[in-house]
Design a protein around this motif. Structure first.
Motif, PDB file in Angstrom:
ATOM      1  N   LEU A 159       0.829  -1.199   0.000  1.00 50.63           N
ATOM      2  CA  LEU A 159       0.000   0.000   0.000  1.00 50.63           C
ATOM      3  C   LEU A 159       0.862   1.248   0.000  1.00 50.63           C
ATOM      4  CD1 LEU A 159      -0.133   1.563   3.036  1.00 50.63           C
ATOM      5  CD2 LEU A 159      -1.276  -0.588   3.596  1.00 50.63           C
ATOM      6  N   ARG A 160       0.286   2.317  -0.516  1.00 53.48           N
ATOM      7  CA  ARG A 160       0.972   3.610  -0.565  1.00 53.48           C
ATOM      8  C   ARG A 160      -0.043   4.719  -0.307  1.00 53.48           C
ATOM      9  NH1 ARG A 160       5.320   6.253  -4.607  1.00 53.48           N
ATOM     10  NH2 ARG A 160       4.455   8.334  -4.815  1.00 53.48           N
ATOM     11  N   ALA A 161       0.270   5.603   0.628  1.00 58.40           N
ATOM     12  CA  ALA A 161      -0.520   6.806   0.894  1.00 58.40           C
ATOM     13  C   ALA A 161       0.246   8.002   0.351  1.00 58.40           C
ATOM     14  CB  ALA A 161      -0.771   6.962   2.386  1.00 58.40           C
ATOM     15  N   THR A 162      -0.356   8.729  -0.583  1.00 57.32           N
ATOM     16  CA  THR A 162       0.267   9.902  -1.189  1.00 57.32           C
ATOM     17  C   THR A 162      -0.565  11.136  -0.872  1.00 57.32           C
ATOM     18  OG1 THR A 162       1.151   8.578  -3.018  1.00 57.32           O
ATOM     19  CG2 THR A 162       1.048  10.960  -3.337  1.00 57.32           C
ATOM     20  N   HIS A 163       0.028  12.055  -0.119  1.00 59.55           N
ATOM     21  CA  HIS A 163      -0.646  13.315   0.196  1.00 59.55           C
ATOM     22  C   HIS A 163      -0.073  14.397  -0.713  1.00 59.55           C
ATOM     23  CE1 HIS A 163      -2.054  12.054   4.495  1.00 59.55           C
ATOM     24  NE2 HIS A 163      -2.407  11.213   3.555  1.00 59.55           N
ATOM     25  N   GLN A 164      -0.899  14.864  -1.629  1.00 59.97           N
ATOM     26  CA  GLN A 164      -0.475  15.844  -2.634  1.00 59.97           C
ATOM     27  C   GLN A 164      -0.515  17.231  -2.002  1.00 59.97           C
ATOM     28  OE1 GLN A 164      -3.304  14.832  -5.700  1.00 59.97           O
ATOM     29  NE2 GLN A 164      -2.013  13.200  -6.504  1.00 59.97           N
TER      30      GLN A 164
END
Length: 312
Positions: free
Chosen positions: A277-282
């Motif tokens: 899994l990957r969480a990307t906060h732009q």
């Protein structure tokens, strides 16, 4: 008619890991959780290996025809993906012992508003990948979901500024007028700072246990969104926007927090044997993203590569 791929010898001998067709445009059917058949437009990658160095090429048209037949006649299931890969290999007997198929499409789901009686459509990118490697079948389900993330650090800094403004507007030692304070809290002068939020992306790649009959796409998305608690909305009236603001205020999170929430949710799902899994906060503060990656930690399973690849 001449068949150069079958008759001509290669100028340089060498085995090839994968040969095939990329970005094939195809319709795709899925069995929804309520029993309906849902159709989508898909992009398909179809490959086999070329294990013979003395053969110039594979039979590309055979891959295409197998894909067309399989996707046109029945909904995609784990069993149908396995059959399709076997068809690839049977049509390339003596040439290949590995086959791969990937199906990339947008899955539309109707979502209810948070507070009003409205609803709207939300699109989720989905990828289904199957590999048959010398008789061993592996299947991966990839999903993406957008959510909102409000920075805990920014929220703390905003609260400090509000406290300072309160101290300035209401002198120490003076009796407080409840109605005056209540009115002050409703002004831009009172709430002089707000934390920054950003649209964020949750990406997961899953190995599912072999017993399932259909792909639990919406169930997995619901589990992820339920863990994050701030999925982006579709139809929004003011009451929905206010409810969304409340959810964000109650769920301040760094990318590390988001990744751990998803990690915990996926760990508890018995249908999932391995995950990445990957969480990307732009970021709205920075011109770059904040990223956190986690895996289940299965020996020989997914490797955590931050660039978005989920390698084994």
């Amino acid at each position: 008619m001449p068949d150069i791929a079958a008759e001509a010898r290669p100028a340089l001998a060498g085995v090839l890991d994968w040969v095939g067709m990329g970005e094939i445009e195809m319709p795709l059917m899925l069995q929804a959780e309520d029993g309906r058949t849902v159709s989508s437009g898909a992009r398909v990658n179809a490959f086999v290996n070329l294990k013979r160095g003395d053969v110039r090429g594979i039979h590309m048209s055979r891959l295409y025809l197998h894909v067309d037949k399989a996707l046109s006649n029945e909904p995609v299931t784990p069993a149908s993906v396995r059959r399709l890969l076997r068809d690839f290999l049977e049509s390339h007997a003596e040439l290949s012992d590995r086959a791969m198929i990937s199906l990339r499409f947008e899955h539309l789901v109707r979502r209810a508003a948070l507070a009003s009686d409205n609803s709207g459509w939300k699109s989720y990118p989905v990828t289904i990948t199957g590999v048959m490697d010398r008789g061993h079948f592996a299947l991966e389900l990839g999903l993406e979901a957008a959510y909102s993330s409000t920075c805990p650090c920014s929220a703390a800094l905003a609260r400090q500024l509000i406290q300072e403004q309160f101290e300035s507007d209401f002198a120490s030692g003076q009796p407080l007028d409840r109605e005056a304070v209540l009115a002050w809290l409703g002004t831009e002068q009172g709430i002089r700072a707000t934390p920054h939020s950003q649209r964020s992306i949750a990406e997961v790649k899953l190995r599912l246990v072999p017993s399932f009959q259909n792909f639990p796409i919406v169930e997995i998305i619901d589990r992820i969104e339920g863990a994050l608690k701030t999925p982006v909305q579709t139809a929004v009236k003011r009451v929905d926007e206010q409810a969304f603001a409340l959810l964000n205020g109650q769920n301040l999170m760094f990318c590390e927090d988001a990744a751990r929430r998803m990690q915990d949710a996926l760990e508890q799902d018995g249908r999932i044997s391995d995950f990445w899994l990957r969480a990307t906060h732009q970021e709205s503060l920075h011109p770059h993203d904040a990223v956190a990656v986690a895996t289940k930690g299965v020996p020989g399973g997914y490797t955590a590569l931050p660039d978005g690849l989920a390698a084994r």
